[in-house]
Design a protein around this motif. Structure first.
Motif, PDB file in Angstrom:
ATOM      1  N   SER A   1       0.842  -1.184   0.000  1.00  0.00           N
ATOM      2  CA  SER A   1       0.000   0.000   0.000  1.00  0.00           C
ATOM      3  C   SER A   1       0.878   1.235   0.000  1.00  0.00           C
ATOM      4  O   SER A   1       1.795   1.360   0.811  1.00  0.00           O
ATOM      5  CB  SER A   1      -0.904  -0.006   1.242  1.00  0.00           C
ATOM      6  OG  SER A   1      -1.707  -1.167   1.257  1.00  0.00           O
ATOM      7  N   ALA A   2       0.614   2.133  -0.925  1.00  0.00           N
ATOM      8  CA  ALA A   2       1.480   3.286  -1.125  1.00  0.00           C
ATOM      9  C   ALA A   2       1.303   4.316  -0.026  1.00  0.00           C
ATOM     10  O   ALA A   2       0.220   4.493   0.524  1.00  0.00           O
ATOM     11  CB  ALA A   2       1.201   3.904  -2.489  1.00  0.00           C
ATOM     12  N   LEU A   3       2.393   4.987   0.292  1.00  0.00           N
ATOM     13  CA  LEU A   3       2.362   6.154   1.162  1.00  0.00           C
ATOM     14  C   LEU A   3       3.164   7.220   0.446  1.00  0.00           C
ATOM     15  O   LEU A   3       4.361   7.056   0.209  1.00  0.00           O
ATOM     16  CB  LEU A   3       2.988   5.840   2.528  1.00  0.00           C
ATOM     17  CG  LEU A   3       2.967   6.987   3.541  1.00  0.00           C
ATOM     18  CD1 LEU A   3       1.545   7.260   4.016  1.00  0.00           C
ATOM     19  CD2 LEU A   3       3.858   6.660   4.741  1.00  0.00           C
ATOM     20  N   SER A   4       2.507   8.304   0.073  1.00  0.00           N
ATOM     21  CA  SER A   4       3.178   9.350  -0.691  1.00  0.00           C
ATOM     22  C   SER A   4       3.636  10.471   0.216  1.00  0.00           C
ATOM     23  O   SER A   4       3.193  10.593   1.366  1.00  0.00           O
ATOM     24  CB  SER A   4       2.228   9.911  -1.756  1.00  0.00           C
ATOM     25  OG  SER A   4       1.187  10.663  -1.148  1.00  0.00           O
ATOM     26  N   GLU A   5       4.525  11.314  -0.292  1.00  0.00           N
ATOM     27  CA  GLU A   5       4.985  12.463   0.476  1.00  0.00           C
ATOM     28  C   GLU A   5       3.821  13.379   0.837  1.00  0.00           C
ATOM     29  O   GLU A   5       3.823  14.004   1.892  1.00  0.00           O
ATOM     30  CB  GLU A   5       6.043  13.229  -0.314  1.00  0.00           C
ATOM     31  CG  GLU A   5       7.362  12.488  -0.457  1.00  0.00           C
ATOM     32  CD  GLU A   5       8.462  13.366  -1.021  1.00  0.00           C
ATOM     33  OE1 GLU A   5       8.188  14.565  -1.270  1.00  0.00           O
ATOM     34  OE2 GLU A   5       9.591  12.871  -1.195  1.00  0.00           O
ATOM     35  N   ALA A   6       2.832  13.435  -0.037  1.00  0.00           N
ATOM     36  CA  ALA A   6       1.671  14.290   0.220  1.00  0.00           C
ATOM     37  C   ALA A   6       0.872  13.807   1.424  1.00  0.00           C
ATOM     38  O   ALA A   6       0.168  14.598   2.067  1.00  0.00           O
ATOM     39  CB  ALA A   6       0.779  14.342  -1.013  1.00  0.00           C
ATOM     40  N   ASP A   7       0.990  12.521   1.743  1.00  0.00           N
ATOM     41  CA  ASP A   7       0.265  11.974   2.895  1.00  0.00           C
ATOM     42  C   ASP A   7       0.891  12.395   4.221  1.00  0.00           C
ATOM     43  O   ASP A   7       0.273  12.254   5.274  1.00  0.00           O
ATOM     44  CB  ASP A   7       0.241  10.441   2.827  1.00  0.00           C
ATOM     45  CG  ASP A   7      -0.534   9.918   1.638  1.00  0.00           C
ATOM     46  OD1 ASP A   7      -1.555  10.537   1.293  1.00  0.00           O
ATOM     47  OD2 ASP A   7      -0.115   8.903   1.054  1.00  0.00           O
TER      48      ASP A   7
ATOM     49  N   TYR B   1       1.526   2.691   8.407  1.00  0.00           N
ATOM     50  CA  TYR B   1       2.019   2.195   7.114  1.00  0.00           C
ATOM     51  C   TYR B   1       3.007   1.052   7.317  1.00  0.00           C
ATOM     52  O   TYR B   1       2.928   0.002   6.650  1.00  0.00           O
ATOM     53  CB  TYR B   1       2.675   3.339   6.355  1.00  0.00           C
ATOM     54  CG  TYR B   1       3.470   2.913   5.139  1.00  0.00           C
ATOM     55  CD1 TYR B   1       2.830   2.453   3.990  1.00  0.00           C
ATOM     56  CD2 TYR B   1       4.862   2.977   5.139  1.00  0.00           C
ATOM     57  CE1 TYR B   1       3.560   2.058   2.868  1.00  0.00           C
ATOM     58  CE2 TYR B   1       5.594   2.590   4.030  1.00  0.00           C
ATOM     59  CZ  TYR B   1       4.941   2.137   2.899  1.00  0.00           C
ATOM     60  OH  TYR B   1       5.662   1.739   1.801  1.00  0.00           O
ATOM     61  N   GLY B   2       3.929   1.223   8.257  1.00  0.00           N
ATOM     62  CA  GLY B   2       4.923   0.184   8.506  1.00  0.00           C
ATOM     63  C   GLY B   2       4.313  -1.101   9.015  1.00  0.00           C
ATOM     64  O   GLY B   2       4.620  -2.192   8.510  1.00  0.00           O
ATOM     65  N   PHE B   3       3.441  -0.997  10.000  1.00  0.00           N
ATOM     66  CA  PHE B   3       2.846  -2.199  10.583  1.00  0.00           C
ATOM     67  C   PHE B   3       1.906  -2.899   9.605  1.00  0.00           C
ATOM     68  O   PHE B   3       1.745  -4.118   9.657  1.00  0.00           O
ATOM     69  CB  PHE B   3       2.096  -1.849  11.864  1.00  0.00           C
ATOM     70  CG  PHE B   3       2.999  -1.543  13.023  1.00  0.00           C
ATOM     71  CD1 PHE B   3       3.992  -2.437  13.409  1.00  0.00           C
ATOM     72  CD2 PHE B   3       2.865  -0.363  13.745  1.00  0.00           C
ATOM     73  CE1 PHE B   3       4.836  -2.166  14.473  1.00  0.00           C
ATOM     74  CE2 PHE B   3       3.703  -0.086  14.818  1.00  0.00           C
ATOM     75  CZ  PHE B   3       4.690  -0.985  15.181  1.00  0.00           C
ATOM     76  N   ALA B   4       1.279  -2.159   8.719  1.00  0.00           N
ATOM     77  CA  ALA B   4       0.342  -2.747   7.762  1.00  0.00           C
ATOM     78  C   ALA B   4       1.042  -3.484   6.631  1.00  0.00           C
ATOM     79  O   ALA B   4       0.476  -4.420   6.053  1.00  0.00           O
ATOM     80  CB  ALA B   4      -0.563  -1.661   7.190  1.00  0.00           C
TER      81      ALA B   4
END
Length: 377
Positions: free
Chosen positions: A22-28, A266-269
């Motif tokens: 699952s993506a995590l972007s800088e905008a998040d 994000y890391g745990f998922a």
């Protein structure tokens, strides 16, 4: 004993194995600089302006506490030692516990005040106790930063008050946070929500609000100044995964906690950590032509691998050990290898080495052995 470890970057593994997360972007992450690191492997799982040099306020105390905990663990100082506050320590502004010149407190309470209440005066008092002066302590901080590869960092003080040239980066904060939590005793302090000092006269409350809201949180340190904005290095553990989320320059305390929680989520998922360790006992190897028939062997195999969740089960180990070796054998000689693979990728390799010397069997060595046996008689 030497070892060869070759860790393939998780990003390359994801590409070669066609794995997506699952993506995590800088905008998040609205904060200007951030890093998410797996504490066991040191792998960076997310970064945003990771090496941008910035002020970090009381996150500085992560390094201060690292040196203090090293001094405790080495026996240089003890938790029940008494620290006397100097005029310099008592003069600190910002967050403090209002130390008075000449006031005495145990190392234990000073660490508690520094870790929980982010007390600038307690941090300086500890620095002076460990090194004799804050100046010498800051020099030790910079030496430690260099040793850890914190190339973006220069410390000017031990508490993080704004000072020209006192800079670090989100990546470097993650590095020193990882170093601090190697001293597991620090969790006894960073996990405290409310406590007291001076026999109950002074109450302290942790500045890390995630302790009350985030599952698995263990620490670590917050900081806020005009130059730095709102910052945090947050540590958390779940199901064997240990994460460090660093946020620098948030526009508010609420913002730093929100971003840190998003990084940890994000890391745990999406990731898991596997320890690379030999799964079976090594048997001695037969030695041909030696003064003894076999030699014990061992493998220094301490390392961790971070992979997308669900893929760690495909990790395989391969032992390459000959049935026999020929004398002479020297302690530390490489006699085999332990390799770990995931899919088609070799993740890591470790040397298997001899635990002792084995002399070659010849007339001289036999005569020597015979003489030693006669002496024992």
């Amino acid at each position: 004993m030497k070892r060869l470890v070759a860790i393939t970057l998780a990003v390359l593994m994801m590409m070669s194995l066609n794995i997506s997360v699952s993506a995590l972007s800088e905008a998040d992450i609205p904060s200007p600089a951030a890093v998410l690191m797996d504490a066991n492997s040191g792998k960076i799982l997310f970064e945003k302006n990771a090496h941008e040099q910035r002020a970090c306020a009381s996150i500085t105390k992560v390094m201060t506490l690292t040196l203090v905990m090293e001094a405790v663990d080495s026996g240089k100082i003890r938790l029940d030692d008494v620290v006397t506050a100097s005029a310099h320590a008592a003069s600190m502004g910002g967050s403090d516990i209002w130390l008075e010149e000449g006031e005495q407190m145990s190392v234990d309470d000073m660490i508690k005040a520094t870790a929980v209440a982010s007390a600038n005066d307690a941090a300086v008092a500890l620095a002076e106790f460990v090194c004799g002066s804050e100046e010498d302590f800051v020099a030790a901080m910079n030496d430690k930063a260099a040793a850890l590869g914190m190339n973006d960092t220069t410390f000017k003080n031990c508490n993080g008050l704004d000072e020209e040239g006192h800079i670090t980066s989100a990546y470097d904060v993650a590095l020193m946070s990882r170093e601090l939590i190697r001293h597991e005793k620090i969790y006894d302090y960073t996990s405290i929500w409310i406590d007291e000092l001076r026999g109950g006269e002074t109450q302290i409350v942790n500045t890390n609000k995630l302790l009350k809201s985030y599952d698995g949180i263990t620490g670590l340190k917050t900081g806020t100044t005009g130059d730095a904005g709102s910052c945090i290095s947050a540590t958390a553990q779940r199901n064997g995964l240990s994460l460090i989320a660093v946020v620098l320059g948030a526009d508010s305390g609420k913002g730093r906690f929100k971003d840190a929680a998003a990084l940890l989520d994000y890391g745990f998922a999406n990731f898991e950590t596997r320890e690379l360790r030999l799964q079976e006992e090594l048997s001695p190897i037969t030695v041909e032509g030696g003064m003894q028939n076999s030699v014990t062997i061992s493998c220094d195999d301490s390392a961790y691998l971070t992979v997308p969740k669900g893929e760690g089960g495909g990790l395989k180990q391969t032992l390459e050990i000959p049935e026999t070796i020929t004398a002479p054998v020297a302690k530390g000689d490489v006699v085999g290898s332990l390799r770990f693979t995931l899919g088609d990728e070799e993740i890591a390799s470790f040397d298997i080495t001899a635990d002792e010397d084995v002399e070659e069997k010849d007339f001289g060595s036999i005569l020597k052995l015979l003489f030693q046996s006669m002496v024992k008689l």
